[in-house]
Design a protein around this motif. Structure first.
Motif, mmCIF file in Angstrom:
data_model
loop_
_atom_site.group_PDB
_atom_site.id
_atom_site.type_symbol
_atom_site.label_atom_id
_atom_site.label_comp_id
_atom_site.label_asym_id
_atom_site.label_seq_id
_atom_site.Cartn_x
_atom_site.Cartn_y
_atom_site.Cartn_z
ATOM 1 N N GLU A 180 30.745 32.966 45.743
ATOM 2 C CA GLU A 180 29.682 33.917 45.410
ATOM 3 C C GLU A 180 29.061 33.643 44.044
ATOM 4 N N GLU A 181 29.940 33.336 43.064
ATOM 5 C CA GLU A 181 29.431 33.196 41.702
ATOM 6 C C GLU A 181 28.850 31.819 41.426
ATOM 7 N N LYS A 182 29.474 30.790 42.018
ATOM 8 C CA LYS A 182 29.026 29.425 41.693
ATOM 9 C C LYS A 182 28.384 28.730 42.878
ATOM 10 N N GLN A 183 28.178 29.484 43.959
ATOM 11 C CA GLN A 183 27.589 28.930 45.185
ATOM 12 C C GLN A 183 28.333 27.676 45.644
ATOM 13 N N MET A 184 29.628 27.648 45.376
ATOM 14 C CA MET A 184 30.407 26.484 45.784
ATOM 15 C C MET A 184 30.530 26.447 47.313
ATOM 16 N N THR A 185 30.307 25.265 47.867
ATOM 17 C CA THR A 185 30.446 25.090 49.308
ATOM 18 C C THR A 185 31.924 24.828 49.596
ATOM 19 N N VAL A 186 32.461 25.499 50.607
ATOM 20 C CA VAL A 186 33.910 25.382 50.847
ATOM 21 C C VAL A 186 34.191 25.034 52.310
ATOM 22 N N LEU A 187 35.049 24.047 52.497
ATOM 23 C CA LEU A 187 35.603 23.820 53.828
ATOM 24 C C LEU A 187 37.078 24.194 53.744
ATOM 25 N N TYR A 188 37.471 25.176 54.525
ATOM 26 C CA TYR A 188 38.806 25.760 54.381
ATOM 27 C C TYR A 188 39.576 25.582 55.683
ATOM 28 N N THR A 189 40.636 24.789 55.637
ATOM 29 C CA THR A 189 41.416 24.627 56.870
ATOM 30 C C THR A 189 42.645 25.534 56.824
ATOM 31 N N SER A 190 42.990 26.022 57.993
ATOM 32 C CA SER A 190 44.092 26.974 58.023
ATOM 33 C C SER A 190 44.624 27.104 59.441
ATOM 34 N N HIS A 191 45.865 27.566 59.574
ATOM 35 C CA HIS A 191 46.251 28.030 60.892
ATOM 36 C C HIS A 191 46.491 29.531 60.906
ATOM 37 N N TYR A 192 45.930 30.183 59.881
ATOM 38 C CA TYR A 192 45.981 31.642 59.860
ATOM 39 C C TYR A 192 44.601 32.203 60.202
ATOM 40 N N MET A 193 44.503 32.823 61.366
ATOM 41 C CA MET A 193 43.258 33.429 61.814
ATOM 42 C C MET A 193 42.681 34.391 60.786
ATOM 43 N N GLU A 194 43.567 35.257 60.256
ATOM 44 C CA GLU A 194 43.039 36.338 59.415
ATOM 45 C C GLU A 194 42.413 35.803 58.127
ATOM 46 N N GLU A 195 42.900 34.659 57.623
ATOM 47 C CA GLU A 195 42.308 34.069 56.413
ATOM 48 C C GLU A 195 40.887 33.610 56.702
ATOM 49 N N VAL A 196 40.752 32.897 57.802
ATOM 50 C CA VAL A 196 39.456 32.343 58.166
ATOM 51 C C VAL A 196 38.489 33.480 58.488
ATOM 52 N N GLU A 197 39.015 34.518 59.100
ATOM 53 C CA GLU A 197 38.199 35.672 59.442
ATOM 54 C C GLU A 197 37.694 36.360 58.164
ATOM 55 N N PHE A 198 38.557 36.432 57.170
ATOM 56 C CA PHE A 198 38.189 37.076 55.905
ATOM 57 C C PHE A 198 37.167 36.246 55.125
ATOM 58 N N LEU A 199 37.368 34.918 55.116
ATOM 59 C CA LEU A 199 36.594 34.067 54.206
ATOM 60 C C LEU A 199 35.294 33.515 54.761
#
Ligand SMILES: Nc1ncnc2c1ncn2[C@@H]1O[C@H](COP(=O)(O)OP(=O)(O)OP(=O)(O)O)[C@@H](O)[C@H]1O
Length: 310
Positions: A180-199
């Motif tokens: 939000e603050e630095k407009q950083m582009t993020v690719l986030y890998t996970s096997h936790y659904m709720e993390e990906v859902e949140f982010l």
């Protein structure tokens, strides 16, 4: 901005990634979700030019990076799954060491380190030796290292594996703030659904080397729009009731847990009266019957027939 085109990686007989197509736009948080062995790490290693694809292309601003990885390496921050820090050095010394690798020095390096320490919440602990840190603190420092050269894109490979819930929340909040603050582009890998859902704004779901779904959270949940998940609670179950659920042709799936049974039914079916009747006939007292909005976890189960953390 960043594109994977028909990307395939074969290790001998094993096709770890099969014809993967993905894109990431500037300023997005994109989630790459999948169970162990789905091919996530292999995909991001190709994306960051660490592993050469068997076929396909990776493009940064419309130019292939396969023969010319310089431009992508300059703008990419990578947070690997394994912690990559010097245990016998302090947090500050680690940041100084890695900063020099990024060719930062003097005042510029000092300012950057102070900023990164704030972002990862380790300013107070900067002089402490890394081996005295908790798993969560090490992960945060790992993220700090990847942020030293102000990357335009940051790739995080399961950054919350094996850490306590508090550190996990801290990391998730930090990622959100950086975006939000630095407009950083993020690719986030996970096997936790709720993390990906949140982010994440958009999500790719991989399984056994294949992309099995992609889209916004809402689009992915639409996959389940024809079905409802209903959770039924009681203090105890009896075989008669479970048998009735399993034998009912409108019920697609029945998952029995200690005090909760989850069933999946077509959306248009009103199950409340049926469930009440079944309970009465089985001489069972129900505590509650609730319709749940589908989660990404449900989507994965629907697409693969397996839970994400099987
Ligand atoms: N260097 C390698 N040599 C041979 N096989 C490999 C290599 N790297 C990965 N694989 C295989 O490729 C498949 C995908 O692995 P990958 O690590 O990309 O999955 P992942 O989704 O990142 O899983 P995890 O969550 O466990 O990291 C697995 O079957 C793995 O054994």
């Amino acid at each position: 901005m960043l594109e994977l085109v028909d990307l395939t990686k074969r290790f001998k007989q094993n096709e770890a990634v099969k014809n993967l197509n993905m894109f990431i736009e500037k300023g997005e948080i994109v989630g790459l979700l999948g169970p162990n062995g789905a091919g996530k790490s292999t995909a991001i290693s190709m994306l960051s030019s660490l592993v050469e694809p068997t076929s396909g292309d990776v493009r940064y601003n419309n130019k292939s990076i396969l023969r010319n990885p310089g431009p992508i390496r300059e703008v990419l921050g990578m947070v690997p799954q394994e912690i990559a820090l010097y245990d016998d050095l302090s947090a500050l010394e680690n940041l100084q060491f890695f900063g020099r690798i990024y060719k930062l020095k003097g005042k510029e390096l000092q300012i950057k380190i102070a900023e990164v320490l704030e972002q990862i919440g380790l300013t107070d602990r900067k002089k402490d030796i890394v081996k005295t840190f908790s798993g969560g603190m090490k992960r945060r420092l790992n993220i700090g290292v990847a942020m030293l050269h102000d990357p335009e894109i940051i790739i995080m490979d399961e950054p919350t594996v094996g850490i306590d819930p508090q550190s996990r929340n801290y990391i998730l909040e930090t990622v959100k703030r950086l975006n939000e603050e630095k407009q950083m582009t993020v690719l986030y890998t996970s096997h936790y659904m709720e993390e990906v859902e949140f982010l994440c704004d958009r999500i790719y779901i991989m399984d056994q080397g294949n992309l099995i779904a992609s889209g916004t959270k809402e689009e992915i949940k639409q996959i389940l729009s024809s079905e409802h998940t209903i959770s039924i609670k009681a203090d105890r179950w009896n075989d008669r009731f479970i048998e009735k659920l399993k034998n009912n042709p409108t019920i697609h799936r029945v998952k029995v847990e200690d005090r909760e049974i989850t069933i999946v039914v077509p959306k248009e079916v009103n199950m409340f009266a049926t469930l009440a009747k079944m309970a009465e006939e089985a001489d069972l007292e129900l505590r509650s019957v609730d319709i749940n909005a589908p989660t990404l976890e449900d989507v994965f189960l629907h697409l693969t027939g397996r839970a994400l953390r099987d």
